[in-house]
Design a protein around this motif. Structure first.
Motif, short mmCIF file in Angstrom:
data_model
loop_
_atom_site.label_atom_id
_atom_site.label_comp_id
_atom_site.label_asym_id
_atom_site.label_seq_id
_atom_site.Cartn_x
_atom_site.Cartn_y
_atom_site.Cartn_z
N VAL A 1 39.99 29.70 26.21
CA VAL A 1 40.96 29.13 27.14
C VAL A 1 40.99 29.93 28.44
CG1 VAL A 1 43.42 28.72 27.53
CG2 VAL A 1 42.38 28.07 25.35
N ILE A 2 40.97 31.24 28.32
CA ILE A 2 40.99 32.09 29.53
C ILE A 2 39.76 31.82 30.38
CG2 ILE A 2 40.83 34.46 30.35
CD1 ILE A 2 42.52 35.29 27.93
N PRO B 1 39.85 34.74 35.08
CA PRO B 1 40.27 35.97 35.74
C PRO B 1 39.09 36.71 36.35
CG PRO B 1 40.27 36.24 33.36
CD PRO B 1 40.03 34.78 33.62
N LYS B 2 39.38 37.50 37.38
CA LYS B 2 38.32 38.16 38.13
C LYS B 2 37.91 39.51 37.57
CE LYS B 2 37.85 35.02 41.34
NZ LYS B 2 36.60 34.23 41.44
N THR C 1 42.72 42.08 34.06
CA THR C 1 43.50 40.85 34.13
C THR C 1 43.29 40.01 32.87
OG1 THR C 1 43.38 40.82 36.53
CG2 THR C 1 43.92 38.75 35.44
N GLU C 2 42.06 39.92 32.45
CA GLU C 2 41.75 39.14 31.25
C GLU C 2 42.50 39.69 30.03
OE1 GLU C 2 37.89 37.62 28.64
OE2 GLU C 2 37.63 38.73 30.51
N ALA C 3 42.56 40.98 29.90
CA ALA C 3 43.25 41.59 28.76
C ALA C 3 44.75 41.29 28.80
CB ALA C 3 43.01 43.10 28.76
N GLU D 1 46.19 37.97 41.15
CA GLU D 1 45.14 38.83 40.60
C GLU D 1 44.03 38.00 39.98
OE1 GLU D 1 44.88 42.89 37.91
OE2 GLU D 1 46.66 41.63 37.83
N CYS D 2 44.40 36.78 39.49
CA CYS D 2 43.39 35.91 38.88
C CYS D 2 42.61 35.14 39.93
CB CYS D 2 44.06 34.92 37.92
SG CYS D 2 44.67 35.64 36.39
#
Length: 568
Positions: free
Chosen positions: A371-372, A378-379, A383-385, A565-566
């Motif tokens: 989904v992420i 995310p960049k 951010t992903e975490a 941030e994303c």
């Protein structure tokens, strides 16, 4: 959104042409068109209606016209026979054709439409018009599987269903501009324009037109509403389980390179002519390539969210058109169960959606990252975490965090929110904020006798596409789509939804002119930013609600999609 069972499971019609039918001719601006008059029994009443099938609104898209914008059909030199069963545009993958070729013929000369008129021209009227745009993830679909006798006769509206190009035929785009992209959207636009220019001859009101569609068709409806070239062609729009603001409905980068290489045309002197020389079957492929609308700065002048929520003068004409239209949108309460068929088996690796065991590790390590990656993009890893932890906290039932049955619902809810729910609510909010046209939001949560697509037995509600059978009134007549097993509750639901959908087409208000409340026991209030009212359709009637899944929608609205941030 790819669904290999969707078209097949909605059983195709052998009875588009009734046993007792009579010819009728209509003089239109493009020439004389000959159709059929029929007598049908729908919801216990006899109706007489006229149907005109397979009317071409554009020239063939074969040969040099393949991959190009559609060319308006030249006027007919003789009477056009509009009594033949519609053919379909080629899907992007050949499995779909192989499943359907015993029922449907495919052609590149497929840009046709069908007109359903709820009378036999014995009276002088000017009726509202509804134009249906089918779904199918922009890679499959056909007007032929949506016979509109029920909604047309019960609602006393003219219904038009149209074909548009799909997959590589409708959405290929090259960096050099030789393949323009968005061919399918241009097809829809030309079909809508044909309706505006010609529907008066069928006793339709060209100034009282509603476009409506489901899934990719719902997204297409919003795209058409964001294209300034449609100004004056329609006044209302209905988007069912689909929005142009959804991540899966737009591509930022040209997509022709992969197909050119895959088909061995990358070494040809002219790769595009090489593609044009292939047969449709040679072009098709069972791999899912990124076929969807493209940010081309022509039809799609900016990202849909930038148009709806922005204030740039360059997008003002698109935003003003969208704002001026009355808008109805909504979802099915288990829309995300579609992913249990078309996405999650390839990620989590199961064969039986009724009994598969979903572990907490699979939910965290496979489902959430998918989904992420698809939706949020995310960049950086930090951010992903953070996003992964937020999704885990939101969608885990912390009283039973390791329970497989509970995790399956968590998976379905996360899919529903990311793919369908948040885009629909976001589009409704954006429209309501512009404070011009009326806005209405709904949720269908009925438990159908028959689902439109394969659905696990632990889902007790409406899966993706389950709304279509009620909106088109299939429980109310023994037509091609009826299973014959509908309950009286479902027939009542169909009467209510047909009435509210066609009321909206007539007045911009689903509650009038016909009394929809006698079927739903509820009044449908407008959606606004203060109360965010919506109407929930159930087997027992309709229930007013407010702030649809407020906590989950707030998560996607305020924390995930708009995170700088994303996206910066």
């Amino acid at each position: 959104m790819r669904n290999k069972s969707l078209i097949v499971s909605i059983v195709l019609m052998q009875v588009y042409v009734a046993k007792e039918a009579y010819c009728i001719t209509v003089q239109t601006p493009v020439g004389v068109i000959s159709g059929l008059q029929e007598t049908l029994k729908i919801d216990g009443r006899q109706y007489r209606m006229s149907k005109f099938l397979s009317i071409p609104y554009a020239e063939s898209t074969a040969g040099e016209n393949r991959f190009m914008k559609p060319i308006p059909k030249a006027p007919f030199s003789s009477t056009f026979d509009a009594t033949q069963l519609p053919m379909a545009c080629h899907p992007s993958y050949y499995e779909a054709e192989e499943r359907l070729d015993k029922y449907v013929n495919f052609t590149e000369d497929c840009l046709t439409l069908n007109v359903f008129v709820p009378h036999t021209f014995e009276k002088n009227v000017s009726l509202p018009v509804m134009v249906w745009i089918y779904g199918g993830a922009f890679i499959e679909g056909a007007s032929v599987i949506y016979p509109a006798e029920g909604i047309s006769t019960i609602g006393d509206v003219i219904v038009v269903t149209l074909n548009y190009r799909l997959g590589m035929f409708g959405f290929i785009q090259s960096a050099d501009g030789k393949l323009p992209g968005n061919q399918g959207l241009w097809d829809q636009h030309l079909g809508i324009k044909w309706v505006h220019d010609n529907i008066k001859a069928f006793t339709g009101n060209p100034n009282d037109v509603t476009i409506f569609g489901e899934s990719a068709g719902g997204a297409s409806v919003v795209y058409q509403a964001l294209y300034p070239g449609n100004q004056g062609f329609f006044q209302r729009m209905i988007a069912q389980s689909g929005s142009a603001l959804a991540y899966w409905t737009i591509r930022d980068l040209p997509n022709a390179v992969d197909l050119i290489a895959k088909k061995g045309c990358d070494q040809a002197p002219d790769p595009i002519n090489c593609l044009r020389a292939l047969t449709p079957r040679q072009l098709q492929d069972n791999d899912t390539l990124p076929w969807a609308p493209f940010l081309d700065k022509d039809f799609v002048i900016a990202s849909p969210s930038e148009i709806v929520y922005g204030n740039d003068s360059a997008t003002s004409s698109a935003r003003n058109l969208f704002a001026s239209l009355d808008f109805m949108t909504g979802v099915n309460n288990f829309d995300g169960a579609l992913y249990l068929v078309v996405v999650w088996p390839n990620i989590i690796h199961y064969s039986d959606m009724n009994t598969f065991n979903l572990t907490r590790e699979e939910f965290i390590d496979l489902a959430i990252p998918k989904v992420i990656n698809d939706v949020i993009k995310p960049k950086n890893n930090r951010t992903e975490a953070i996003v992964a932890e937020v999704l885990d906290i939101q969608y885990t039932d912390w009283q039973r965090p390791n329970d497989s049955a509970t995790l399956r619902f968590s998976l379905t809810n996360m899919s529903s929110d990311a793919v369908f729910f948040f885009p629909a609510v976001s589009t409704a909010k954006g429209h309501a904020a512009l404070r011009k046209g009326k806005t209405y939001l709904y949720e269908l949560s009925a438990v159908p006798t028959t689902h439109g697509i394969p659905t696990p037995n632990w889902i007790q509600g409406s899966n993706h596409a389950d709304d279509i059978q009620y909106v088109f009134g299939y429980p109310l007549y023994a037509g091609p789509q009826s299973t014959g097993n509908y309950t009286e509750e479902e027939r009542r639901l169909a009467r209510g939804m047909v009435t509210m959908w066609t009321n909206f087409a007539k007045s911009g208000n689903p509650n009038k002119p016909d009394d929809a409340g006698k079927f739903t026991n509820a009044t449908w209030a407008e959606f606004d930013l203060d109360f965010q009212t919506f109407l929930q359709f159930t087997n027992q009637g309709a229930l007013p609600g407010s702030r649809f899944h407020a906590r989950r929608m707030q998560l996607w609205s305020d924390l995930l999609p708009t995170s700088k941030e994303c996206h910066d």
